[in-house]
Scaffold this motif. Sequence first.
Motif: not given
Length: 91
Positions: A67-70, A89, A45, A40-41, A53
């Motif tokens: 893969e998802r961005v939260w 997400s 935004d 995770a990173q 991420r």
Amino acid sequence: MIEHVIEVPYSHLYPGLILDAPAGADDFLVLFGDDSESRAQLLSDDTGRPVLRMGGYMTAGGTVIDERVWTVRESVRRGDRVRLRLGRSLP
């Protein structure tokens, strides 16, 4: 090199989940409760708000999580730790 580990007692992330992370770190290894793991990173935004991420992974039960961005709904620093409350997400 990933130096920081966050443990999550579940096999996946969800809105409202709180992650307890080392303050000042932006690259983590997330160890899930079913012994799966993902990188995770913590990023920003386009507006400067924090997002997390999460790399894709497979749960111990065989479910593939892409893969998802939260979004990060809340970030509270306490000493050398920071608590990140996840939002939704992003598509």
